[in-house]
Design a protein around this motif. Structure first.
Motif, PDB file in Angstrom:
ATOM      1  N   UNK A 130      10.159   7.914 -16.459  1.00 29.59           N
ATOM      2  CA  UNK A 130       9.973   7.039 -15.308  1.00 29.59           C
ATOM      3  C   UNK A 130      10.044   7.903 -14.055  1.00 29.59           C
ATOM      4  N   UNK A 131       8.956   7.944 -13.298  1.00 30.84           N
ATOM      5  CA  UNK A 131       8.916   8.847 -12.139  1.00 30.84           C
ATOM      6  C   UNK A 131       9.481   8.125 -10.913  1.00 30.84           C
ATOM      7  N   UNK A 132      10.733   7.724 -11.047  1.00 26.92           N
ATOM      8  CA  UNK A 132      11.407   7.001  -9.978  1.00 26.92           C
ATOM      9  C   UNK A 132      12.275   7.939  -9.150  1.00 26.92           C
ATOM     10  N   UNK A 133      11.804   9.153  -8.988  1.00 26.92           N
ATOM     11  CA  UNK A 133      12.445  10.137  -8.121  1.00 26.92           C
ATOM     12  C   UNK A 133      11.359  10.971  -7.455  1.00 26.92           C
TER      13      UNK A 133
ATOM     14  N   UNK B 251       0.804  -1.231   0.000  1.00 22.95           N
ATOM     15  CA  UNK B 251       0.000   0.000   0.000  1.00 22.95           C
ATOM     16  C   UNK B 251       0.833   1.275   0.000  1.00 22.95           C
ATOM     17  N   UNK B 252       1.924   1.298   0.754  1.00 23.77           N
ATOM     18  CA  UNK B 252       2.781   2.472   0.788  1.00 23.77           C
ATOM     19  C   UNK B 252       3.464   2.729  -0.545  1.00 23.77           C
ATOM     20  N   UNK B 253       3.880   1.670  -1.229  1.00 21.30           N
ATOM     21  CA  UNK B 253       4.487   1.819  -2.550  1.00 21.30           C
ATOM     22  C   UNK B 253       3.492   2.402  -3.541  1.00 21.30           C
ATOM     23  N   UNK B 254       2.281   1.865  -3.534  1.00 21.89           N
ATOM     24  CA  UNK B 254       1.257   2.347  -4.462  1.00 21.89           C
ATOM     25  C   UNK B 254       0.939   3.814  -4.202  1.00 21.89           C
ATOM     26  N   UNK B 255       0.781   4.185  -2.943  1.00 22.63           N
ATOM     27  CA  UNK B 255       0.459   5.567  -2.596  1.00 22.63           C
ATOM     28  C   UNK B 255       1.555   6.523  -3.067  1.00 22.63           C
ATOM     29  N   UNK B 256       2.815   6.147  -2.834  1.00 27.40           N
ATOM     30  CA  UNK B 256       3.934   7.011  -3.208  1.00 27.40           C
ATOM     31  C   UNK B 256       4.025   7.190  -4.722  1.00 27.40           C
ATOM     32  N   UNK B 257       3.924   6.099  -5.466  1.00 22.08           N
ATOM     33  CA  UNK B 257       4.105   6.210  -6.919  1.00 22.08           C
ATOM     34  C   UNK B 257       2.863   6.780  -7.610  1.00 22.08           C
ATOM     35  N   UNK B 258       1.698   6.577  -7.030  1.00 25.18           N
ATOM     36  CA  UNK B 258       0.510   7.261  -7.560  1.00 25.18           C
ATOM     37  C   UNK B 258       0.674   8.781  -7.412  1.00 25.18           C
ATOM     38  N   UNK B 259       1.124   9.218  -6.240  1.00 25.59           N
ATOM     39  CA  UNK B 259       1.335  10.645  -5.998  1.00 25.59           C
ATOM     40  C   UNK B 259       2.324  11.216  -7.005  1.00 25.59           C
ATOM     41  N   UNK B 260       3.435  10.549  -7.189  1.00 28.03           N
ATOM     42  CA  UNK B 260       4.450  11.028  -8.126  1.00 28.03           C
ATOM     43  C   UNK B 260       3.919  11.070  -9.561  1.00 28.03           C
TER      44      UNK B 260
END
Length: 386
Positions: A364-367, A287-296
């Motif tokens: 890629x929004x990996x930042x 859940x935390x991963x999804x929330x962070x990458x959705x936000x980004x």
């Protein structure tokens, strides 16, 4: 070494655009890098600690060539709990990444000249892996104006007597799109009608923002016809562990087992232990991963649509965006070069992803958002986007 000693299939092969973009990016100290789909999130400490302790307990030797029984049991349990779908232990093979798994599937499946349909834009290794296995890639362009859904009529027209399989990837890299359940059902109907296989590259399953992810193999009548590739890289932020799996019917698993025993024999034991811990902790980690990458992803979506000559569809999945830059009047390579030289922002030009990719860029929004804000502020100052 003299060129004549190099296998002809590798002679003249150019560096991939993905690798070239990464190499260019490494040369700038103040570079902001959108090229690599490698999450900047460190693997959860509990997974690391669990694998570390298992290594000290002696899990440092070869495992069964199809993977540890305990991990295959956890994968089977996962599909039952998440999708109410039964997967037998003899239908699971653990691999050294899903990318290696794709090679293994194609190597075990294709005879010389067999055709594999690849929707485009696509993850670049697909095409090369088909060719290296002796197959012929056949490209089917997905269109932005059709919501990047696969047109089954066009699909059917591409099928020949040599067609062996169709590769699908949803949520999709590089597009950030998702195939609808209805589209998947209709793809399945065509696959059954023409007796071809579906290779489902299910890598970004938790990053499906608009509708729950549906594994193709769980749809009615498609379990027998689908080979599924799974990975821990993105769904658990475990890219460096190089661990994935294949789900297929037992007879095909046995073929891949025999092929793989002449390659790496088995996936790393410590990575397999990490995967066991990841599956058991998924409800706490994901859940935390999804929330962070959705936000980004949605932040980048909003900022991109503020640039003149650029538009991008609302994100449906993954942490990639595929903005249309045709309004700038420049090619994707030209825009990528300008971004690199003028703003020190690295992206991948869309033509790296096959037919249909020209006129687009992949980010890629990996930042983090703060770093992205700086990147988009720089971009807004460029003449091409004013």
């Amino acid at each position: 070494m003299d060129k004549r000693y190099i296998a002809k299939r590798y002679q003249g092969r150019e560096k991939s655009q993905l690798a070239a973009s990464a190499d260019q990016a490494a040369e700038m100290d103040d570079l902001i890098n959108f090229t690599i789909g490698d999450p900047d999130v460190i693997t959860d400490e509990r997974i690391i600690e669990g694998a570390f302790n298992d290594a000290k307990r002696g899990y440092t030797r070869y495992t069964e060539s199809v993977g540890m029984k305990e991990l295959r049991e956890e994968i089977s349990k996962y599909f039952h709990e998440e999708y109410n779908h039964k997967v037998g232990l003899d239908e699971v093979m653990v691999t050294t990444s899903a990318c290696q798994g794709m090679w293994l599937v194609l190597e075990s499946l294709l005879d010389e000249g067999d055709e594999v349909i690849i929707p485009s834009p696509y993850f670049p290794p697909y095409s090369d892996q088909v060719k290296l296995a002796g197959g012929v890639p056949v490209y089917m362009t997905l269109k932005e104006e059709e919501d990047y859904q696969l047109d089954v009529g066009k699909l059917e027209r591409l099928i020949t007597e040599r067609t062996k399989a169709l590769i699908i990837n949803t949520p999709n890299n590089p597009i950030g799109s998702c195939l609808s359940r209805d589209t998947l059902v209709r793809i399945g109907e065509v696959a059954k009608k023409h007796d071809i296989l579906i290779i489902a590259d299910d890598i970004y399953t938790i990053y499906s923002y608009q509708a729950p992810f549906v594994p193709t193999m769980t749809l009615p009548g498609l379990s027998e016809r689908t080979i599924t590739l799974g990975s821990f890289s993105k769904d658990y932020a475990m890219t460096g562990w190089r661990i994935g799996y294949i789900i297929a019917k037992p007879d095909f698993i046995q073929v891949m087992k025999a092929v793989n025993e002449n390659n790496v024999y088995s996936a790393p034991s410590i990575s397999q232990r990490a995967a066991i811990h990841a599956l058991r902790l998924r409800s706490e980690i994901q859940p935390g991963l999804v929330e962070e990458f959705r936000k980004r992803t949605f932040y980048a979506y909003e900022r991109l649509n503020r640039l003149k000559g650029v538009h991008v569809m609302e994100p449906k999945g993954t942490f990639y965006l595929f903005p249309n830059i045709r309004g700038t009047g420049l090619s994707s390579a030209q825009v990528a070069e300008k971004l690199l030289k003028e703003a020190h922002v690295a992206v991948v030009p869309g033509n790296a992803f096959g037919p249909g990719g020209e006129g687009y860029l992949r980010l890629a929004v990996t930042l983090g958002v703060d770093r992205m804000k700086e990147a988009f502020d720089r971009m807004e100052g460029m003449d091409i986007f004013k």
